[in-house]
Design a protein around this motif. Structure first.
Motif, mmCIF file in Angstrom:
data_model
loop_
_atom_site.group_PDB
_atom_site.id
_atom_site.type_symbol
_atom_site.label_atom_id
_atom_site.label_comp_id
_atom_site.label_asym_id
_atom_site.label_seq_id
_atom_site.Cartn_x
_atom_site.Cartn_y
_atom_site.Cartn_z
ATOM 1 N N UNK A 4 6.031 29.819 72.827
ATOM 2 C CA UNK A 4 5.888 29.290 71.478
ATOM 3 C C UNK A 4 7.239 29.915 70.642
ATOM 4 N N UNK A 5 7.525 31.060 70.655
ATOM 5 C CA UNK A 5 8.781 31.407 70.062
ATOM 6 C C UNK A 5 9.912 30.426 70.378
ATOM 7 N N UNK A 6 10.028 30.160 71.580
ATOM 8 C CA UNK A 6 11.216 29.345 71.926
ATOM 9 C C UNK A 6 11.226 28.011 71.327
ATOM 10 N N UNK A 7 9.933 27.240 71.192
ATOM 11 C CA UNK A 7 9.784 26.054 70.515
ATOM 12 C C UNK A 7 10.163 26.214 68.888
ATOM 13 N N UNK A 8 9.799 27.188 68.423
ATOM 14 C CA UNK A 8 10.311 27.464 66.953
ATOM 15 C C UNK A 8 11.919 27.661 66.968
ATOM 16 N N UNK A 9 12.457 28.480 67.841
ATOM 17 C CA UNK A 9 13.920 28.598 67.910
ATOM 18 C C UNK A 9 14.624 27.298 67.935
ATOM 19 N N UNK A 10 14.012 26.434 68.894
ATOM 20 C CA UNK A 10 14.493 25.092 69.167
ATOM 21 C C UNK A 10 14.566 24.110 67.898
ATOM 22 N N UNK A 11 13.275 24.322 67.284
ATOM 23 C CA UNK A 11 13.011 23.157 65.984
ATOM 24 C C UNK A 11 12.462 24.091 64.907
ATOM 25 N N UNK A 12 13.453 24.876 64.287
ATOM 26 C CA UNK A 12 13.097 25.943 63.215
ATOM 27 C C UNK A 12 12.542 25.150 62.094
ATOM 28 N N UNK A 13 12.958 23.913 61.685
ATOM 29 C CA UNK A 13 12.715 23.194 60.612
ATOM 30 C C UNK A 13 11.251 22.724 60.668
ATOM 31 N N UNK A 14 10.763 22.454 61.822
ATOM 32 C CA UNK A 14 9.413 21.635 62.125
ATOM 33 C C UNK A 14 8.358 22.979 62.698
ATOM 34 N N UNK A 15 8.924 23.900 63.192
ATOM 35 C CA UNK A 15 7.611 24.796 63.774
ATOM 36 C C UNK A 15 7.725 26.090 63.266
ATOM 37 N N UNK A 16 6.700 26.788 62.906
ATOM 38 C CA UNK A 16 6.509 28.121 62.617
ATOM 39 C C UNK A 16 5.625 28.936 63.595
#
Length: 416
Positions: free
Chosen positions: A19-31
């Motif tokens: 989940x942290x990897x998804x946030x790092x990949x799309x920080x403007x969209x994910x928290x």
């Protein structure tokens, strides 16, 4: 009935890392944020994708022994990121694991057989389950995991809450707190394409209205239950919290091992007699486990741990449930329903034996061989009776994901 080595369920630590990897990949969209902590202090994490006010909440890990939801949750989050239309007017929120303490105790990430699955089995007692505890405990005694889940529901006010559940052996079905017109067709189509049987007579949904094969709608609060002895009632669980905001909950069940015997809609030739027979077997099997427990208790030091509490809880359910099966006319007289009751009657004492076995192994107790025999023989008989076949993990995940997306689409149309 084997599971390939690469078909492994992720741990909660791996889930949080992904989940942290998804946030790092799309920080403007994910928290990714912590929304609470377990009784043992383990963090509860919520992954959010999108910024729309309308929301869907997806919950994984409410039952420690149902690990498919972890993989499904990640697949769904990735799909929402990939497909803009899914987040055009909806934000998606994913509670990574509702019970991290329980997840730490269920230790079968890659079971090759039902015996492997049960040798590492854990499912907490009802009052310790985050979704179920409100149905058996007063509000001031709810565990912190439950309180955190309730806070998230109150904050997000989802039009749809989806909780990802599963069964060890059987078929797929959906439980709804309100009907979602149109869901039954894509659910059935997905199951057929992936060769997953639809459990048309699930004992969990006995007597409930059905909006289609395997899609069951829970009766309204206040109506009679088919199993009056059971201490918990889904209608008092966290599943109904979304109703405060005009929403609903869908519980999506998918099997690890499939049985093509659970979707047989033909009438059973003697359902009442079959239920009496299953009740007798349930009492007999539970008595065998109870005998070991009573004998071993004086040799166990210290307070009851979660495994022992869970084993006792399961055994305490047996007398009332067996009585329900004998006294109450069958809510469903199909072969599928009697088969589902047969499966449930095998699960309860088997799970109690498996958890008690782990307790006695830790204590190096002399009753271990007896329980090892019960767990081994019952696991083998369960698989053989229902002709168990492994459902590839990617099929479990794909079917559950498809059903969630279809539920979100049709529930949105319902709410419009």
């Amino acid at each position: 009935m084997s599971l390939l080595p690469e078909q492994r369920y992720p741990s909660v630590t791996e889930l949080v890392h992904s989940a942290g990897g998804l946030v790092a990949h799309r920080p403007g969209l994910c928290t990714l944020r912590q929304i609470g902590a377990s009784r043992a202090g383990r963090p509860l994490h919520l992954l959010s994708v999108g910024h729309a006010r309308r929301s869907v909440l997806v919950v994984a890990g409410a039952h420690a022994n149902e690990p498919t939801g972890y993989s499904t949750l990640l697949a769904l989050a990735e799909r929402v990121l990939r497909e803009r239309r899914l987040r055009a007017d909806t934000s998606w929120h994913f509670l990574l694991c509702a019970d991290p303490d329980g997840a730490s105790l269920h230790v079968t990430p890659a079971p090759r057989t039902l015996l492997d699955y049960h040798l590492g089995f854990f499912r907490p007692a009802g009052p310790e389950q985050p979704e179920w505890s409100p149905s058996v405990l007063p509000p001031d005694r709810l565990p912190p995991e439950t309180r955190a889940l309730i806070r998230v529901i109150d904050e997000l006010r989802p039009y749809l809450q989806v909780t990802l559940h599963g069964t060890d052996l059987g078929g797929s079905w959906v439980q709804l707190t309100k009907d979602i017109p149109g869901l039954a067709e894509p659910f059935a189509k997905s199951a057929a394409e992936l060769n997953i049987p639809v459990e048309t007579g699930a004992s969990d949904a006995a007597g409930w209205p059905a909006s289609g094969p395997g899609v069951h709608v829970m009766p309204a609060p206040g109506s009679d239950t088919v199993h009056p002895s059971m201490p918990d009632d889904a209608r008092h669980s966290t599943w109904y919290r979304a109703h405060r905001y005009g929403g609903l909950t869908a519980v999506v069940e998918v099997p690890m091992w499939a049985s093509d015997l659970v979707d047989d809609p033909t009438p059973h030739p003697a359902p009442a007699a079959a239920m009496r027979r299953l009740a007798r077997r349930l009492l007999r099997d539970a008595h065998q486990v109870e005998t070991v427990l009573v004998d071993a208790l004086p040799r166990l030091d210290g307070p009851d741990g979660p495994l022992l509490r869970a084993a006792k809880w399961a055994l305490e359910l047996v007398p009332g449930l067996a009585g329900d099966w004998v006294r109450t006319p069958p809510a469903d007289t199909t072969m599928a329903h009697v088969g589902s009751v047969d499966a449930f009657g095998r699960r309860l004492p088997l799970r109690a034996a498996a958890m008690l076995l782990r307790v006695l192994q830790e204590a190096d107790d002399h009753a271990v061989p007896r329980l090892e025999h019960l767990v081994g023989s019952w696991s083998e008989a369960f698989a053989e009776r229902f002709r168990a076949r492994w459902v590839p993990l990617e099929h479990q995940v794909e079917h559950q994901s498809r059903t969630v997306v279809a539920a979100a689409r049709h529930a949105r149309d319902r709410a419009a």
